[in-house]
Structures are given as C-alpha cells and as structure tokens.
Design a protein around this motif. Sequence first.
Motif, PDB file in Angstrom:
ATOM      1  N   UNK A 325     130.014  12.250 -20.615  1.00 48.81           N
ATOM      2  CA  UNK A 325     129.329  11.333 -19.713  1.00 48.81           C
ATOM      3  C   UNK A 325     127.833  11.479 -19.910  1.00 48.81           C
ATOM      4  N   UNK A 326     127.153  10.422 -20.300  1.00 48.23           N
ATOM      5  CA  UNK A 326     125.710  10.488 -20.523  1.00 48.23           C
ATOM      6  C   UNK A 326     124.988  10.731 -19.198  1.00 48.23           C
ATOM      7  N   UNK A 327     123.979  11.613 -19.199  1.00 45.38           N
ATOM      8  CA  UNK A 327     123.252  11.905 -17.958  1.00 45.38           C
ATOM      9  C   UNK A 327     122.238  10.831 -17.578  1.00 45.38           C
ATOM     10  N   UNK A 328     121.997   9.887 -18.476  1.00 46.42           N
ATOM     11  CA  UNK A 328     121.083   8.781 -18.166  1.00 46.42           C
ATOM     12  C   UNK A 328     121.705   7.491 -18.665  1.00 46.42           C
ATOM     13  N   UNK A 329     121.861   6.518 -17.767  1.00 47.22           N
ATOM     14  CA  UNK A 329     122.458   5.233 -18.122  1.00 47.22           C
ATOM     15  C   UNK A 329     121.458   4.106 -17.912  1.00 47.22           C
ATOM     16  N   UNK A 330     121.215   3.285 -18.939  1.00 48.81           N
ATOM     17  CA  UNK A 330     120.396   2.087 -18.719  1.00 48.81           C
ATOM     18  C   UNK A 330     121.138   1.156 -17.767  1.00 48.81           C
ATOM     19  N   UNK A 331     120.515   0.792 -16.664  1.00 48.51           N
ATOM     20  CA  UNK A 331     121.207   0.008 -15.641  1.00 48.51           C
ATOM     21  C   UNK A 331     120.715  -1.432 -15.565  1.00 48.51           C
ATOM     22  N   UNK A 332     119.577  -1.723 -16.215  1.00 49.08           N
ATOM     23  CA  UNK A 332     119.047  -3.083 -16.161  1.00 49.08           C
ATOM     24  C   UNK A 332     119.870  -4.012 -17.051  1.00 49.08           C
ATOM     25  N   UNK A 333     119.885  -5.273 -16.690  1.00 50.59           N
ATOM     26  CA  UNK A 333     120.551  -6.265 -17.527  1.00 50.59           C
ATOM     27  C   UNK A 333     119.745  -6.508 -18.793  1.00 50.59           C
ATOM     28  N   UNK A 334     118.432  -6.616 -18.648  1.00 53.74           N
ATOM     29  CA  UNK A 334     117.548  -6.836 -19.798  1.00 53.74           C
ATOM     30  C   UNK A 334     116.677  -5.597 -19.973  1.00 53.74           C
ATOM     31  N   UNK A 335     117.012  -4.787 -20.956  1.00 51.55           N
ATOM     32  CA  UNK A 335     116.275  -3.552 -21.187  1.00 51.55           C
ATOM     33  C   UNK A 335     115.188  -3.757 -22.241  1.00 51.55           C
ATOM     34  N   UNK A 336     114.349  -4.733 -21.989  1.00 55.20           N
ATOM     35  CA  UNK A 336     113.205  -4.983 -22.855  1.00 55.20           C
ATOM     36  C   UNK A 336     112.138  -5.706 -22.050  1.00 55.20           C
ATOM     37  N   UNK A 337     110.913  -5.638 -22.542  1.00 54.60           N
ATOM     38  CA  UNK A 337     109.758  -6.193 -21.835  1.00 54.60           C
ATOM     39  C   UNK A 337     109.521  -7.634 -22.290  1.00 54.60           C
ATOM     40  N   UNK A 338     109.922  -8.593 -21.451  1.00 51.45           N
ATOM     41  CA  UNK A 338     109.811 -10.004 -21.830  1.00 51.45           C
ATOM     42  C   UNK A 338     108.359 -10.434 -22.031  1.00 51.45           C
ATOM     43  N   UNK A 339     107.463  -9.952 -21.175  1.00 53.94           N
ATOM     44  CA  UNK A 339     106.051 -10.337 -21.288  1.00 53.94           C
ATOM     45  C   UNK A 339     105.460  -9.852 -22.602  1.00 53.94           C
ATOM     46  N   UNK A 340     105.771  -8.609 -22.977  1.00 54.38           N
ATOM     47  CA  UNK A 340     105.252  -8.065 -24.229  1.00 54.38           C
ATOM     48  C   UNK A 340     105.829  -8.808 -25.432  1.00 54.38           C
ATOM     49  N   UNK A 341     107.092  -9.206 -25.343  1.00 52.68           N
ATOM     50  CA  UNK A 341     107.720  -9.968 -26.420  1.00 52.68           C
ATOM     51  C   UNK A 341     106.987 -11.283 -26.641  1.00 52.68           C
ATOM     52  N   UNK A 342     106.631 -11.987 -25.558  1.00 56.90           N
ATOM     53  CA  UNK A 342     105.922 -13.258 -25.678  1.00 56.90           C
ATOM     54  C   UNK A 342     104.571 -13.075 -26.356  1.00 56.90           C
ATOM     55  N   UNK A 343     103.847 -12.025 -25.990  1.00 55.81           N
ATOM     56  CA  UNK A 343     102.529 -11.767 -26.583  1.00 55.81           C
ATOM     57  C   UNK A 343     102.663 -11.479 -28.076  1.00 55.81           C
ATOM     58  N   UNK A 344     103.575 -10.576 -28.436  1.00 55.08           N
ATOM     59  CA  UNK A 344     103.721 -10.176 -29.830  1.00 55.08           C
ATOM     60  C   UNK A 344     104.275 -11.317 -30.683  1.00 55.08           C
ATOM     61  N   UNK A 345     105.161 -12.120 -30.102  1.00 57.73           N
ATOM     62  CA  UNK A 345     105.706 -13.253 -30.840  1.00 57.73           C
ATOM     63  C   UNK A 345     104.615 -14.277 -31.150  1.00 57.73           C
ATOM     64  N   UNK A 346     103.733 -14.532 -30.206  1.00 58.47           N
ATOM     65  CA  UNK A 346     102.635 -15.479 -30.441  1.00 58.47           C
ATOM     66  C   UNK A 346     101.661 -14.920 -31.465  1.00 58.47           C
ATOM     67  N   UNK A 347     101.406 -13.619 -31.415  1.00 54.58           N
ATOM     68  CA  UNK A 347     100.533 -13.003 -32.416  1.00 54.58           C
ATOM     69  C   UNK A 347     101.110 -13.190 -33.818  1.00 54.58           C
ATOM     70  N   UNK A 348     102.408 -12.900 -33.972  1.00 56.21           N
ATOM     71  CA  UNK A 348     103.054 -13.072 -35.267  1.00 56.21           C
ATOM     72  C   UNK A 348     102.998 -14.532 -35.717  1.00 56.21           C
ATOM     73  N   UNK A 349     103.215 -15.441 -34.777  1.00 61.79           N
ATOM     74  CA  UNK A 349     103.203 -16.871 -35.096  1.00 61.79           C
ATOM     75  C   UNK A 349     101.856 -17.291 -35.687  1.00 61.79           C
ATOM     76  N   UNK A 350     100.784 -16.819 -35.083  1.00 59.68           N
ATOM     77  CA  UNK A 350      99.451 -17.171 -35.574  1.00 59.68           C
ATOM     78  C   UNK A 350      99.186 -16.564 -36.958  1.00 59.68           C
ATOM     79  N   UNK A 351      99.623 -15.336 -37.160  1.00 57.45           N
ATOM     80  CA  UNK A 351      99.438 -14.686 -38.465  1.00 57.45           C
ATOM     81  C   UNK A 351     100.251 -15.401 -39.538  1.00 57.45           C
ATOM     82  N   UNK A 352     101.467 -15.806 -39.199  1.00 60.72           N
ATOM     83  CA  UNK A 352     102.320 -16.534 -40.151  1.00 60.72           C
ATOM     84  C   UNK A 352     101.662 -17.843 -40.559  1.00 60.72           C
TER      85      UNK A 352
END
Length: 391
Positions: A325-352
């Motif tokens: 039994x793992x002593x730490x369980x991720x409990x969130x439905x979305x275990x990632x930072x949506x705001x950071x994803x939007x920023x980094x995706x736009x940065x990549x888009x501009x570089x591309x």
Amino acid sequence: MADLKLKINARRFSSPYRSINNDLNIQLFLHNAHRSTNRKNSNKPSSHSKQHDYSQDKIKNQYQLQCIIGVGGFGRVWKVIHKQQVFAMKEINKALVLLKQSVPSIMTELKFLTELKHPFIVNAYSAFQDTQNLYLVLDYLSGGDLRFHLGKQRKFSEEQTKFFVACITIALEYLHSQKIIHRDIKPENLIFDNHGYLRITDLGVAIKKHAQFPQNFETSGTPGYMSPEVLFRQDHGIPADYFALGVICYECMTGRRPYHGTRKDIREQMLLKQVQVNMSDWSPEANDFINQLLLIKPQQRLTQPRTHPWFKNYPFDLLASKKLQAPYLPVRKDNFDKAQILIEDEENHQIIKLNQHLIKDNQHLFDDYRCQINEKSRRSSITNKMFFQLF
C-alpha cells in the motif's frame, strides 16, 4: 502579449541550446547531418533513394485526443484513447528538435524504449510522424509527476520518501542492468500511477555504456540534479544517477535542493563544502543514506541502495509485484498545473512559428522515427539508421 514575448525571449536566450552564434551552430549541425546521410547513401543507386512517406499522417486519426496533460521542451503531451485504452502521447515538434539540435537524442530515446519494458518505467507502444511532428505513444499514468506534488506538499515524510526511493531504485537497477545511464533523474521525470507507485520516464539524454567506448565526458542533464563528475566534465557512469536520487531525497526531506543557481554557481558550491543532512525528525539511517548518495567523489558514493541499513528488511519483493500500500496517493483528478501548461504551450507556439523554416529541408533526418511495439519481440520492431549515422 508584450510580457509573453519577453518571457519567450528570456527562455530562448537562457536555454543551454542557444548561444550568440546559435544560427551558425544550427547550420553546422544540419550540415554535418546532411554529410553523414550522404556518405551513408553515396554507394546506393539513385533508384533506391528513400522517398518521404507520410502515409503515417493517418495514424494520428486513430487516437482520440482528450486533453493536454503536459508541455515539455519539444511540445505537448496528450491524454488519448486508442482501441478503448488510455495512453499518453508525446507530440514532438520537428522545428523545436532541429532548433535545439536534438535529433540524436530523440532517436536515442526511441531506440532505447523499443528495447525496454518494465513495470517501473514508462513504456512505449508506438511511434509515428506527420510533416510537422513526431508522435510517441506511452503508458498513461494519472498521478502526475513528483514535481507537481512537491509543489503542493512542499515536503514528504520519511515513510513516503522511502517508498519513492524504493520505486526509483528498482527502475534504476533495471536500466543499469541494460547498461543504460539515465542522466536526468529529477522530479519532472518521475510519474505517479493511480496507486501511488513512481515510474521513471524520459530517456532523451540517456547513454549506453559500451566496452569499446568506456568513457564519457559529455555533460547532459539538469543543473541542481547533475552529479559533480558530470558538472566538471569528467567520465561518469552509474553513480551519476544515484547522486540525482540523493538530491531528490534531500528535496523531499527539506523542501529544497542542496545546490542552487547556474552550473557555475553549483560547481563553486560543490568545491566549497560537502553537503551533510542531519534532520532530527528523520532516523539516523535516513540521514546517512542521503549523505552517502550525495558524496562528491563517485567512487565513494552509495550505488546499491538496497544494502544500506535504511532499507533493512524492506519488502522489495512485495514492492516489485506492487502489493504494498503506497503511503502517498495522488487524490486529485487532474494532477498537473493547467495554468503553467497554457503559458508553456504558448511559448512553444511562438518559438515554432519563428523556426518553421527549419523543417522543410530536413525532413529526411526523421525518416526512421517510427515503430509499432510487438510485445513478444520488442527488439526487432524498429530500424534507427539515423541513430548510427549521427553518432
């Protein structure tokens, strides 16, 4: 928008891939790749010349895109459904790969992944491409990466950290048994499944030790997790991965890394003193374990974590079969930072957009980026000719 452009420029010009003469470096890299390809094909009749075949374009339509779950240095990571199964699919933009002179590392990662399969690494199932992107289909793990959870938790308990380290140790033992050194062990490359088990991913800068080429002086990885021998451009091997493991332990214990700043800053800090931890709320064995991993001299560093007293009587057999039994369980439905994803995706888009021109004349460099993993025979599923041409 102006702020975003400033961020993009700062990111581009602070990147280890860029320099004042970056355009010249890119041209030199592509020129050498062209020469290597031409030498390889110079004795072949023209009728045998390889034609670009992008019939693979249609393969992407077999995957139902659900949402973006991450953004990396080369593009997006999607959650997808294929034949009623959920996968993660890396969308790797060719312009970004060419800009960062990373064709060899992309080919290397695919080559390794077609040879490997293990329950404590993120395994590959398929690779294909279209005119703009490469696609790599992998295990989907819903728990998010350790970096995300460190950001939320700040610290972890000794019990939780021991479980994480045990998972990473099993994965590293497997990679090292295949003579592969990961060289970029860090929280971003450690992913939780929905049961709280960690797996290693991203073999982009991994190397394979060969008897014919026993030494390696090239420096790759992430500052802060790089071992001293890598930072000082010395020959390095398995101990480099265990130093990174020590940094992760230290971070889970204290909420920060032992060394900070640029590569130069970190080198100076390492020269000044040997890091030592002595946390009163952790056991003496845990403190010693971390200190043994963080030793500056690789020949003195702990490279067999199971043998250390901290892991005395630890049920590795149950862990390997995933019956603990793992002593730490991720409990969130979305275990990632949506705001950071939007920023980094736009940065990549501009570089591309600014570097789209790199793709047109260099499609042939990606000709062999394709595979369909056969579970019965993973080693015969791909031919990576460019890997051998570029090294």
